[in-house]
Design an enzyme around this catalytic site. Structure first.
Site, PDB file in Angstrom:
ATOM      1  CB  CYS A   3      -0.948  -0.006   1.194  1.00 36.71           C
ATOM      2  SG  CYS A   3      -0.133   0.132   2.827  1.00 36.71           S
ATOM      3  CG  HIS A  54      -4.086   0.226   4.615  1.00 38.52           C
ATOM      4  ND1 HIS A  54      -3.352  -0.190   3.529  1.00 38.52           N
ATOM      5  CD2 HIS A  54      -5.300   0.615   4.131  1.00 38.52           C
ATOM      6  CE1 HIS A  54      -4.091  -0.071   2.432  1.00 38.52           C
ATOM      7  NE2 HIS A  54      -5.266   0.416   2.773  1.00 38.52           N
ATOM      8  CG  ASP A  82      -6.800   1.507  -0.223  1.00 42.07           C
ATOM      9  OD1 ASP A  82      -5.694   1.340  -0.753  1.00 42.07           O
ATOM     10  OD2 ASP A  82      -7.138   0.959   0.845  1.00 42.07           O
TER      11      ASP A  82
END
Length: 274
Positions: free
Chosen positions: A76, A114, A131
């Site tokens: 991520c 995250h 995202d």
């Protein structure tokens, strides 16, 4: 519709996303298109962790070299970190936010576990959660709207306002197929802007070396497709497998040898094991 050709790096990024013959403008339509292309063209993967190679997010150039020039995927911090750069270059307003992932209903205690993006479109008052670094999740940007159920082609999602250690945030949940139970995916635990990469360096290191990180437990490589998703995975000492999801139906194919794994990564995602 959405053409990008402002500078060499942006043009290279656009080519990686197979962004052709579109007029790029900072609109919601272009943002939606970019998110979907990113998820289909740049895999979520932890090959470097498996290979024992350090993932560095010190600069966007390092990430660019890996994801765009090297035609790799990443975690991520890499995926959303570089995508934020592209969006900012394209006149969107982008804020880095801290999120933490739920595992078996329990929220992670790792700070900046995250990373997600808050994106604002010029001329609009709405704010969107973006995202491209979580794997199997929502595709189109989600407007920050409390308790609103959003049905997308790849699932049903909901954002709920909440409080985390005295800080205002949001919980992202996904509904099981057929109107089933809701599963909490992660929480944006604060709306306070984070600094990239500084605030995420420790979490990026954690996910490369900690036995508590899911990314040190085995291989994961996953990419969105036009009809579903393709994933190559291996947990611990267990066998590797290829999972192809089309229209909600899953097909699993064993990958008994290392060569089978490498071939699957190359064939389905264009990835070469480092």
């Amino acid at each position: 519709m959405c053409s990008l050709a402002r500078c060499m790096n942006v043009a290279q990024y656009a080519k990686r996303l197979r962004w052709r013959d579109h007029e790029w403008e900072p609109t919601l339509d272009c943002l939606e298109f970019a998110c979907e292309q990113h998820l289909m063209m740049i895999p979520f993967e932890n090959l470097d962790v498996v290979a024992g190679r350090e993932i560095r997010i010190d600069t966007e150039q390092l990430i660019f070299d890996k994801l765009i020039d090297g035609r790799r995927g990443g975690l991520c911090f890499e995926l959303n970190g570089l995508f934020a750069w592209l969006l900012a270059q394209s006149n969107y307003r982008v804020t880095y936010l801290e999120a933490r992932v739920f595992s078996s209903g329990t929220l992670s205690e790792v700070p900046c576990d995250h990373m997600v993006l808050l994106v604002e479109v010029p001329g609009e008052t709405a704010q969107y959660l973006v995202d491209v670094g979580f794997g199997d999740s929502f595709v189109q940007p989600l407007e920050l709207a409390d308790g609103v159920v959003v049905t997308q082609q790849r699932g049903v999602f909901r954002l709920d306002k909440g409080e985390f250690s005295g800080r205002s945030g949001w919980t992202l949940s996904r509904q099981a197929p057929g109107g089933g139970a809701w599963e909490k995916l992660y929480a944006v635990v604060s709306m306070e802007a984070k600094r990239f990469p500084d605030d995420f360096l420790a979490a990026c290191k954690h996910h490369q070396v900690s036995k508590d990180s899911p990314f040190t437990q085995g291989l994961i490589a996953s990419v969105l497709t036009k009809t579903g998703r393709v994933t190559v995975s291996k947990k611990g000492a267990g066998p590797a497998k290829l999972t192809v999801t089309e229209g909600g139906a899953k097909t699993e194919v064993p990958l008994p040898t290392e060569e089978d794994v490498k071939n699957a990564l190359l064939e389905h995602m264009g990835l070469k094991f480092p």
